[in-house]
Design a protein around this motif. Structure first.
Motif, PDB file in Angstrom:
ATOM      1  N   ALA A 160       4.245  -9.686  12.060  1.00 30.02           N
ATOM      2  CA  ALA A 160       2.639  -8.418  12.385  1.00 30.02           C
ATOM      3  C   ALA A 160       1.495  -8.218  11.904  1.00 30.02           C
ATOM      4  CB  ALA A 160       3.600  -6.954  12.536  1.00 30.02           C
ATOM      5  N   GLY A 161       0.818  -8.069  12.439  1.00 30.27           N
ATOM      6  CA  GLY A 161      -0.558  -8.342  11.477  1.00 30.27           C
ATOM      7  C   GLY A 161      -0.926  -7.073  11.205  1.00 30.27           C
ATOM      8  N   PRO A 162      -2.063  -5.942  10.521  1.00 32.75           N
ATOM      9  CA  PRO A 162      -2.521  -4.606  10.193  1.00 32.75           C
ATOM     10  C   PRO A 162      -2.259  -3.818  10.914  1.00 32.75           C
ATOM     11  CG  PRO A 162      -4.526  -6.135   9.872  1.00 32.75           C
ATOM     12  CD  PRO A 162      -3.208  -7.169   9.790  1.00 32.75           C
ATOM     13  N   LEU A 163      -3.147  -4.063  12.609  1.00 30.11           N
ATOM     14  CA  LEU A 163      -3.027  -3.195  13.411  1.00 30.11           C
ATOM     15  C   LEU A 163      -1.867  -2.886  14.069  1.00 30.11           C
ATOM     16  CD1 LEU A 163      -4.053  -1.779  15.545  1.00 30.11           C
ATOM     17  CD2 LEU A 163      -4.783  -3.873  17.118  1.00 30.11           C
ATOM     18  N   ARG A 164      -0.690  -3.924  13.885  1.00 30.32           N
ATOM     19  CA  ARG A 164       0.766  -3.818  14.546  1.00 30.32           C
ATOM     20  C   ARG A 164       1.498  -3.496  13.447  1.00 30.32           C
ATOM     21  NH1 ARG A 164       3.866  -6.264  18.503  1.00 30.32           N
ATOM     22  NH2 ARG A 164       5.509  -4.093  19.198  1.00 30.32           N
ATOM     23  N   GLU A 165       1.719  -3.126  12.696  1.00 32.03           N
ATOM     24  CA  GLU A 165       2.121  -2.309  11.551  1.00 32.03           C
ATOM     25  C   GLU A 165       1.641  -1.289  11.289  1.00 32.03           C
ATOM     26  OE1 GLU A 165       2.678  -5.654   8.267  1.00 32.03           O
ATOM     27  OE2 GLU A 165       0.906  -4.617   7.488  1.00 32.03           O
ATOM     28  N   LEU A 166       0.305  -1.019  12.064  1.00 29.69           N
ATOM     29  CA  LEU A 166      -0.168   0.767  11.994  1.00 29.69           C
ATOM     30  C   LEU A 166       0.630   1.539  12.787  1.00 29.69           C
ATOM     31  CD1 LEU A 166      -1.137   2.963   9.703  1.00 29.69           C
ATOM     32  CD2 LEU A 166      -3.736   2.197  10.977  1.00 29.69           C
ATOM     33  N   ALA A 167       0.105   0.824  14.222  1.00 28.09           N
ATOM     34  CA  ALA A 167       0.243   1.089  15.507  1.00 28.09           C
ATOM     35  C   ALA A 167       2.115   1.255  15.322  1.00 28.09           C
ATOM     36  CB  ALA A 167       0.329  -0.135  15.972  1.00 28.09           C
ATOM     37  N   ASP A 168       2.818   0.767  14.629  1.00 27.32           N
ATOM     38  CA  ASP A 168       4.583   0.424  14.542  1.00 27.32           C
ATOM     39  C   ASP A 168       4.767   1.881  13.430  1.00 27.32           C
ATOM     40  OD1 ASP A 168       4.939  -0.934  16.050  1.00 27.32           O
ATOM     41  OD2 ASP A 168       5.724  -2.868  14.914  1.00 27.32           O
ATOM     42  N   LEU A 169       4.130   2.406  12.362  1.00 21.83           N
ATOM     43  CA  LEU A 169       3.741   3.635  11.637  1.00 21.83           C
ATOM     44  C   LEU A 169       3.867   4.760  12.536  1.00 21.83           C
ATOM     45  CD1 LEU A 169       4.854   4.403   9.344  1.00 21.83           C
ATOM     46  CD2 LEU A 169       2.191   3.982   8.313  1.00 21.83           C
ATOM     47  N   ALA A 170       2.430   4.106  12.679  1.00 20.91           N
ATOM     48  CA  ALA A 170       1.693   5.729  14.036  1.00 20.91           C
ATOM     49  C   ALA A 170       2.993   6.198  14.962  1.00 20.91           C
ATOM     50  CB  ALA A 170       0.344   5.272  14.672  1.00 20.91           C
ATOM     51  N   SER A 171       3.876   5.766  15.415  1.00 22.58           N
ATOM     52  CA  SER A 171       4.775   5.567  16.606  1.00 22.58           C
ATOM     53  C   SER A 171       5.229   6.136  16.419  1.00 22.58           C
ATOM     54  CB  SER A 171       5.376   4.104  17.576  1.00 22.58           C
ATOM     55  OG  SER A 171       3.967   3.853  18.555  1.00 22.58           O
ATOM     56  N   ARG A 172       6.737   6.089  14.950  1.00 17.72           N
ATOM     57  CA  ARG A 172       7.455   6.657  14.493  1.00 17.72           C
ATOM     58  C   ARG A 172       7.856   7.783  14.606  1.00 17.72           C
ATOM     59  NH1 ARG A 172       8.131   4.388   8.914  1.00 17.72           N
ATOM     60  NH2 ARG A 172       7.688   1.740   9.022  1.00 17.72           N
ATOM     61  N   GLU A 173       8.921   7.927  15.156  1.00 14.59           N
ATOM     62  CA  GLU A 173       9.614   9.225  15.240  1.00 14.59           C
ATOM     63  C   GLU A 173       8.720  10.208  14.166  1.00 14.59           C
ATOM     64  OE1 GLU A 173      13.088  12.362  17.175  1.00 14.59           O
ATOM     65  OE2 GLU A 173      13.512   9.935  16.922  1.00 14.59           O
ATOM     66  N   GLY A 174       8.210  11.917  14.159  1.00 18.65           N
ATOM     67  CA  GLY A 174       7.631  12.360  13.373  1.00 18.65           C
ATOM     68  C   GLY A 174       7.000  12.389  13.142  1.00 18.65           C
ATOM     69  N   ASN A 175       5.872  10.899  13.394  1.00 18.26           N
ATOM     70  CA  ASN A 175       4.812  10.812  12.609  1.00 18.26           C
ATOM     71  C   ASN A 175       3.553  10.967  13.666  1.00 18.26           C
ATOM     72  OD1 ASN A 175       5.483   9.867  10.016  1.00 18.26           O
ATOM     73  ND2 ASN A 175       5.349   7.926  10.057  1.00 18.26           N
ATOM     74  N   ARG A 176       3.990  10.623  14.887  1.00 15.01           N
ATOM     75  CA  ARG A 176       3.341  11.663  16.074  1.00 15.01           C
ATOM     76  C   ARG A 176       2.232  12.482  15.674  1.00 15.01           C
ATOM     77  NH1 ARG A 176       8.522   9.729  20.089  1.00 15.01           N
ATOM     78  NH2 ARG A 176       9.005   7.723  19.282  1.00 15.01           N
ATOM     79  N   HIS A 177       2.139  13.902  15.564  1.00 15.11           N
ATOM     80  CA  HIS A 177       1.628  14.238  15.269  1.00 15.11           C
ATOM     81  C   HIS A 177       0.656  14.112  14.042  1.00 15.11           C
ATOM     82  CE1 HIS A 177       4.520  15.850  13.127  1.00 15.11           C
ATOM     83  NE2 HIS A 177       3.481  16.508  12.221  1.00 15.11           N
ATOM     84  N   ILE A 178       0.349  13.220  13.608  1.00 17.19           N
ATOM     85  CA  ILE A 178       0.018  12.964  11.988  1.00 17.19           C
ATOM     86  C   ILE A 178      -1.396  11.949  12.762  1.00 17.19           C
ATOM     87  CG2 ILE A 178       0.104  12.231   9.618  1.00 17.19           C
ATOM     88  CD1 ILE A 178       2.930  13.044  10.259  1.00 17.19           C
ATOM     89  N   PRO A 179      -2.845  12.223  12.743  1.00 16.71           N
ATOM     90  CA  PRO A 179      -3.666  11.487  12.559  1.00 16.71           C
ATOM     91  C   PRO A 179      -3.082   9.598  11.549  1.00 16.71           C
ATOM     92  CG  PRO A 179      -4.407  13.221  12.439  1.00 16.71           C
ATOM     93  CD  PRO A 179      -3.213  13.633  11.858  1.00 16.71           C
ATOM     94  N   HIS A 180      -3.161   8.662  11.719  1.00 12.01           N
ATOM     95  CA  HIS A 180      -3.562   7.459  11.367  1.00 12.01           C
ATOM     96  C   HIS A 180      -5.097   6.941  11.551  1.00 12.01           C
ATOM     97  CE1 HIS A 180       0.636   8.765  11.220  1.00 12.01           C
ATOM     98  NE2 HIS A 180       0.981   7.423   9.801  1.00 12.01           N
ATOM     99  N   PHE A 181      -4.979   6.310  10.428  1.00  4.98           N
ATOM    100  CA  PHE A 181      -6.571   4.970  10.754  1.00  4.98           C
ATOM    101  C   PHE A 181      -6.275   3.961  10.229  1.00  4.98           C
ATOM    102  CE2 PHE A 181      -7.488   9.771  10.513  1.00  4.98           C
ATOM    103  CZ  PHE A 181      -8.911   9.701  11.316  1.00  4.98           C
TER     104      PHE A 181
END
Length: 586
Positions: A397-418
């Motif tokens: 995984a590259g940086p976009l895939r890693e960040l997208a997976d982190l943002a998609s985790r349950e409990g993170n979906r209402h937190i903005p990721h950049f």
């Protein structure tokens, strides 16, 4: 209070095994308001049983009702719903005396929770089976026109793959055979009674509960020869009004899709927050546990910029920061562009940390001419096995895939990721983004990935901020595809907040305005706005040490202008040197 019942071998009209609630079982006195619309058959059956005296007020359990005789129900879920007065999954609620749920006791899929599935039926060789067959007859079907008869429920994937290869050898490509294996295995072996099933037809999403095992049915037109009984909810939900995350999963092109990642959204469809709370209370849910459907509805927000933030960033007006926030909220992708030294990367990082709540939600990458899709999203890279020391190419995984997976985790979906993309214009964007370019514009869709083959969608809480140096490539050369997907915000010495930034910094540091006067004079002599010099070069404490200003001017600023005027025969020192500028200021 414990209700008692038994599962029958006899099947109802739509294929589900019947269930008998025994006499003397407690019944909840009241129903939740959503019961009549969510489960009309169970609601009206319950009312009829009360009207005929089969269910009466209990003498043993104050405030409750009680069954006066055995009640035969069409399924374990309908039995549980009649007793509890709400929508409930009976396959998980009914348990043996030692606490084993009914579905586990049957040996279907021990210890596997109920799952929601998407099964497509609106365009099966040109027919809409949803309206024609599924809803009126209480079914969900899957075409397996050449699969031999006698394939058993619970078949393993390897055995099924062998059967598919033999039965479809001359009629399906290798890729199609692999897809059939996945779809049929899910339908025959992973799906189980009590699971939720969804389908799309006529612009609506229909939701039901699987109530029985699969059967092979040889239809005349050979379109629907694998079937499961389903109790469908009476009405559908408009597709355009569904949550964005749910729309993303539903856009997958497979015939059978596991929707577990959006299960909470499905459970909350058609219900208000209060109705969700009442349903949770009706099934005596642990009050310390969050209700998943309510958690999934938690609003994604970008904080309002404050005067304190504006002062910290030395921005001239808080309203400018609010406009940047609104652009991010509307577009989710934004580019800060301007000449060198205008603080683009610094501002992007600070804004991302403020809106995201901290540096943990921010990842920075820098594009360059050789940057590729494999570097940015995912690709095969050589990796050494720590045990055998052998090197093999593995999907990484590259940086976009890693960040997208982190943002998609349950409990993170209402937190903005950049994701901050520095120097975004230095790479071939079509090459770097690949099929992801589509997702920047259509956030409610998913695409099939090039390497892994997964269905992927950009999380709603993932924002992208790019920076673009206009001295490296003019903003006018940005292609239309990028302009359509990004909002553009200029940071230029000719406009605020950059124009007065150095003066505000000097005032904050308690220094005189000489450096700001010199920079203004310098930029007034540069005809092309894209090559004017930003204030960041002069916002360092080393500049204000002895000979620091002269050193910075000679080694940082003049070389930029020499490159800009290369081959033009201009005396850079005479036109842009400190001595010339100081003299012009008098």
């Amino acid at each position: 209070m414990v209700a008692r019942g038994r599962l029958l071998t006899e099947r109802g009209a739509k294929g589900s095994r019947k269930f008998v609630v025994l006499a003397g079982s407690p019944v909840r006195a009241n129903t939740v308001p959503s019961f009549a619309t969510r489960k009309p058959p169970s609601y009206y059956t319950r009312q009829q049983l009360i009207d005929t005296g089969v269910i009466r007020r209990s003498d043993r359990w104050p405030g409750c009702l009680e069954t006066m005789s055995d009640i035969e129900c069409t399924s374990p879920s309908s039995a549980a719903e009649i007793l509890m007065g709400c929508s409930v999954n009976g396959w998980g609620v009914w348990k043996t005396p030692d606490g084993v749920s009914l579905i586990d006791w049957l040996g279907q899929s021990p210890a596997v929770p109920n799952r929601p599935w998407l099964v497509r039926g609106s365009n099966v060789t040109g027919l809409d089976l949803v309206q024609r067959l599924w809803l009126p007859e209480g079914l969900v079907t899957l075409a397996a026109t050449r699969l031999r008869q006698g394939v058993r429920q619970g078949i393993g994937k390897d055995e099924l793959r062998t059967l598919i290869q033999e039965d479809y050898e001359s009629t399906a490509t290798y890729s199609r055979q692999q897809t059939l294996v996945e779809d049929l295995h899910a339908f025959l072996s992973r799906m189980k009674p009590g699971d939720t099933v969804c389908t799309i037809s006529g612009g609506h999403l229909y939701v039901g509960e699987v109530t029985g095992e699969p059967e092979q049915h040889q239809s005349e037109d050979r379109r629907s020869n694998l079937r499961r009984p389903v109790e469908w909810q009476p009405s559908g939900h408009p597709y355009d009004e569904l949550p964005e995350e749910l729309q993303q999963k539903l856009s997958s092109q497979h015939d059978v899709v596991d929707l577990t990642s959006v299960q909470a959204h499905i459970e909350g469809l058609g219900l208000t927050d209060q109705e969700l709370v009442e349903e949770a209370e009706a099934i005596e849910r642990d009050p310390s546990m969050e209700i998943p459907a309510l958690t999934a509805r938690r609003e994604l927000e970008l904080p309002e910029p404050t005067d304190t933030l504006a002062a910290e960033l030395l921005v001239h007006d808080t309203e400018w920061l609010r406009e940047v926030r609104d652009l991010l909220w509307d577009e989710r992708q934004l580019v800060l562009y301007g000449p060198p030294g205008t603080g683009k990367t610094y501002l992007a990082l600070k804004l991302a940390e403020f809106f995201g709540g901290g540096p943990e939600q921010v990842k920075l990458v820098q594009f360059h001419p050789s940057y590729a899709y494999e570097d940015f999203f995912e690709g095969f890279r050589p990796q050494e096995d720590p045990q055998t020391r052998e090197v093999a190419f593995r999907l990484t995984a590259g940086p976009l895939r890693e960040l997208a997976d982190l943002a998609s985790r349950e409990g993170n979906r209402h937190i903005p990721h950049f994701l901050i993309i520095d120097e975004i214009n230095r790479a071939n964007l079509a090459k770097v983004f690949g099929e992801l370019y589509f997702l920047l514009e259509y956030r409610n869709k998913s695409v099939r990935l090039t390497y892994s083959g997964d269905d992927f969608a950009l999380p709603p809480n993932l924002f992208v901020i790019g920076t673009m140096n206009t001295a490296d490539r003019s903003i006018a050369l940005v292609d239309a595809a990028m302009r359509r997907r990004f909002a553009f915000v200029e940071l230029s010495p000719r406009t605020e907040p950059t124009r007065g930034l150095l003066r505000r910094w000097l005032a904050k540091e308690g220094k005189d305005t000489e450096a700001a006067d010199l920079l203004d004079a310098l930029n007034s002599r540069i005809d092309e706005p894209d090559f004017r010099i930003g204030p960041s070069y002069l916002m360092k404490k080393g500049v204000y040490k002895e000979d620091g200003l002269q050193r910075t001017w000679r080694t940082k600023i003049l070389p930029l202008l020499e490159e800009h005027h290369y081959g033009e025969g201009i005396d850079i020192e005479k036109r842009y040197g400190l001595a010339a500028l100081t003299e012009s200021l008098g």
